[in-house]
Structure formats: structure tokens, C-alpha cells
Design an enzyme around this catalytic site. Structure first.
Site, mmCIF file in Angstrom:
data_model
loop_
_atom_site.group_PDB
_atom_site.id
_atom_site.type_symbol
_atom_site.label_atom_id
_atom_site.label_comp_id
_atom_site.label_asym_id
_atom_site.label_seq_id
_atom_site.Cartn_x
_atom_site.Cartn_y
_atom_site.Cartn_z
ATOM 1 N N CYS A 113 -3.409 -8.734 5.247
ATOM 2 C CA CYS A 113 -4.250 -8.897 4.039
ATOM 3 C C CYS A 113 -4.944 -10.254 3.979
ATOM 4 O O CYS A 113 -5.947 -10.405 3.291
ATOM 5 C CB CYS A 113 -3.416 -8.678 2.785
ATOM 6 S SG CYS A 113 -2.776 -7.003 2.677
ATOM 7 N N HIS A 248 -7.858 -11.646 -2.999
ATOM 8 C CA HIS A 248 -7.375 -10.414 -2.382
ATOM 9 C C HIS A 248 -6.916 -9.498 -3.514
ATOM 10 O O HIS A 248 -6.248 -9.937 -4.459
ATOM 11 C CB HIS A 248 -6.227 -10.731 -1.436
ATOM 12 C CG HIS A 248 -5.522 -9.509 -0.947
ATOM 13 N ND1 HIS A 248 -6.207 -8.432 -0.433
ATOM 14 C CD2 HIS A 248 -4.203 -9.179 -0.906
ATOM 15 C CE1 HIS A 248 -5.339 -7.495 -0.093
ATOM 16 N NE2 HIS A 248 -4.121 -7.920 -0.369
ATOM 17 N N ASN A 278 -5.886 -1.615 -2.805
ATOM 18 C CA ASN A 278 -5.684 -2.722 -1.860
ATOM 19 C C ASN A 278 -6.261 -2.302 -0.500
ATOM 20 O O ASN A 278 -5.721 -1.403 0.146
ATOM 21 C CB ASN A 278 -4.183 -3.006 -1.761
ATOM 22 C CG ASN A 278 -3.856 -4.163 -0.833
ATOM 23 O OD1 ASN A 278 -4.701 -4.605 -0.050
ATOM 24 N ND2 ASN A 278 -2.627 -4.638 -0.903
#
Ligand code: UT7
Length: 321
Positions: A113, A248, A278
Site C-alpha cells: 500500500c 492512502h 482500498n
């Protein structure tokens, strides 16, 4: 001074939109639980034929168009992904070929990520050394392919997509545009909290994502607040000078908690987790592209990027647009 300046953004999403209600038909979950615990309302999932490289190529084309740069001018492609098309070659080389770029350097970075932050810092360094003058930095993922669709604690959280930026080395004034600071960190101690249980060198399979969400959450809030403070300090600015934070997009509650810890105004945080879920390395450039195209992020704005993910890896960067 030579700085890497963001001159264009682009993004791409798969065709298939999947709402929480759609998921509740195949997994023991509810729209209410997902919205309350994560802020996610929907995600886009790749269909057969849509791959990390196809999404990345589409996002890159849009970023090139926005920057007014021809693919032939690109000397460097850094692509962040944890879901490459193949174990090798690097997905970046497939994107290079699809775009029609000839020559130059193309490679992937794997920081899950945080991948886009790692890719951005890598390209920024290479541009400032003169190795290239124009670069594409891409975050692209198809996490749907590594999700365990029997595990409701993870499969509802992720989506697929890609985001890209064009970075150009430019000779700018002290108060001019470009990447002003970036900080990266890694700590391999907590691998078992977030990992994929397969790989070419262990099981010989692709594997599925495994996460102990509550523990990851705790680490994320602490690490993100720390790295954001470090980055702001390195740039010699104060929190209130930041125009936008493009974080993020893992969980709306992480975004709120991090903003509160730093004393950042909630309305300065770009939130797309509700519509994209996500998307791992794609989430920061996807959210940036949304905020640039809807007119929120403008030339001259100070924008703070941040991410934390498997490894653990985490990082932040500050740029003047
Ligand atoms: O991008 C990489 C970084 N990743 C992250 O930052 C993720 C960080 N973690 C999170 O976002 C959150 O921890 C989650 C969203 C993953 C989970 O939220 P939580 O508030 O920490 O929930 P929990 O794991 O403590 O689970 C609470 C309850 C459990 O039931 P019991 O044991 O209390 O009866 C779970 O079984 O919720 C249950 N649950 C669900 N219920 C309905 C877990 N998943 C689901 C689900 N639908 N999908």
C-alpha cells in the site's frame, strides 16, 4: 534548483462496480457494518481481461495527456504494485511497451500500500540525478485476484484500479513547484499482521491476502502521524500551511484519527475510500487525480501524500503543485 514537478495526473478503474449490497449477497456481511467500520460504500473489481498493466496503461495515457507529454519523451517508468500481471517481467515494462515508449528505464517497486510513495521517492531521486528528465510514476493493482472471498474480514475492504503521475525534472525557484520532501520507512517485524500466504519461492502459488486488521489499524495511526510530522519538519513548513492531504485510502476511521492526531482540518483530507475502497498502491494517485480533476487541488497548492502497508512499509511526501 532541479526538482521533480508533477505535471499531469490520470487514473483508471475497472468496468465492474460492486456495492456493499452486492457483496452481502455472496458473503456474510452487511452494508451497515462495512460503512460503519470502514466508510466504504462500493468498489470496482477487474473482470477477466482487465489486468494491472491494462489499468496502469490507461491511467498513464490520461496522465500523459494532462501533462501534454508524448509517450516517446518518457525516460523512466516506476510502477508500484503487489499484484503484477506476471511474477516477471516487471509490469512497468508491459506498460512501457503498450504506451509505445522506446528506450529508457522501466521497473516495478513492491511496497504494497505504500508502493506509490516508494515509487515517487525513487523517481524523484533519479530525476534529480539527471538519469532521466521525464518520468511516469504509477500505482496499479488488481487485489481482487489475491482476496480470499470466503474471508469476510478482508474481502470487503479492497478494490482494483490505477493512478499515475507525470514527473518532470525542472529548474525551479526556491518557492517553485516540485517535490519538497519525502520520507520512507520499513520494518519487517510484523509481517504476519499483513501478508499473502503464497509466492514463487515458498508455495509456488499466488496465495491469498491475510490481515489482522485491528493490529494493522493501531500501527497505521501511530506510524502515519509520525512520518507526516517528519516530512512537514523536513520541508520547514507548519501543518496549517498544507492545502490538501491525499492519504492512502484504507479506512475512513484511520484518516480521521490521523488528521486529529496532527491537528489537520478534516476538510483538507481528500477521501475516496467510500467509492474506490482500498486499492493499495493505486489509492494515492487515484485520489489525487480525482481531486485535481474536480478542481480542488490547484497549481501552487501544497499537497501532502501518505501511506502505510504490508511490510510494514510507510512513507509521506510533500509537493507543491
Ligand atoms: O492498506 C493496508 C493497511 N490496512 C489497513 O489499514 C486496515 C486496517 N484495519 C481496519 O481497517 C479495521 O481493523 C477493519 C476494517 C479491518 C476491521 O474493523 P474493526 O473495527 O477493527 O473490526 P474487528 O476486526 O475488531 O471485528 C469486529 C467484529 C468481529 O465480530 P466479533 O468477534 O466482535 O463478534 C468480526 O467478526 O466484526 C466482525 N466482522 C464483520 N462483520 C460483518 C469482521 N468483518 C466483518 C464483515 N461483516 N465484513
Amino acid at each position: 534548483m532541479i526538482r521533480a514537478v508533477l505535471t499531469g495526473t490520470g487514473s483508471a478503474l475497472p468496468r465492474q462496480l460492486v456495492t456493499n449490497a452486492d457483496l452481502a449477497e455472496r458473503v456474510d456481511t452487511s452494508d451497515e457494518w462495512i460503512v460503519e467500520r470502514t466508510g466504504i460504500r462500493q468498489r470496482y473489481l477487474a473482470e477477466p481481461g482487465e489486468t494491472t498493466s491494462s489499468l496502469a496503461t490507461e491511467a498513464a495515457r490520461r496522465a500523459l495527456e494532462a501533462a501534454g507529454v508524448d509517450a516517446s519523451e518518457i525516460g523512466l517508468i516506476v510502477l508500484a504494485t503487489a499484484t503484477p500481471d506476471h511474477t516477471f517481467p516487471a509490469t512497468a515494462t508491459q506498460v512501457q511497451h503498450a504506451l509505445g515508449c522506446k528506450g529508457g528505464v522501466a521497473f516495478d517497486v513492491a511496497a504494497v500500500c505504500s508502493g506509490f510513495l516508494y515509487a515517487l521517492a525513487t523517481a524523484d531521486s533519479l530525476l534529480r540525478t539527471g538519469m532521466a528528465t521525464k518520468a511516469l510514476v504509477i500505482g496499479a493493482e488488481t487485489f481482487s485476484r489475491i482476496l480470499d472471498w470466503e474471508d469476510r474480514t478482508t474481502c470487503v475492504l479492497f478494490g482494483d484500479g490505477a493512478g499515475a503521475v507525470v514527473l518532470e525534472a525542472q529548474d525551479v525557484a526556491e518557492n517553485g513547484p516540485g517535490i519538497l520532501a519525502s520520507k520512507l520507512h520499513a520494518d519487517g517485524e510484523h509481517k504476519e499482521l499483513l501478508y499473502v500466504d503464497g509466492g514463487p519461492s515458498t508455495t509456488g502459488t499466488v496465495g491469498k491476502l491475510r490481515m489482522r486488521g485491528r493490529e494493522v489499524f493501531r500501527h497505521a495511526v501511530v506510524n502515519l502521524a509520525e512520518v507526516l510530522r517528519e516530512t512537514i519538519e523536513e520541508a520547514g513548513i507548519t501543518v496549517d500551511q498544507v492545502d490538501w492531504v491525499v492519504p492512502h485510502q484504507a479506512n475512513a476511521r484511520i484518516l480521521d484519527a490521523t488528521a486529529r492526531k496532527l491537528g489537520l482540518a478534516e476538510e483538507k483530507v481528500v477521501v475516496t475510500v467510500d467509492r474506490h475502497a482500498n486499492t493499495s498502491a493505486a489509492s494515492v494517485p487515484l485520489a489525487l487525480d480525482v481531486a485535481v480533476r474536480d478542481g480542488r487541488v490547484k497549481k501552487g497548492d501544497l499537497v501532502l501524500f501518505e501511506a502505510m502497508g504490508g511490510g510494514f512499509t510507510w512513507g509521506a511526501a510533500l509537493a507543491r503543485m
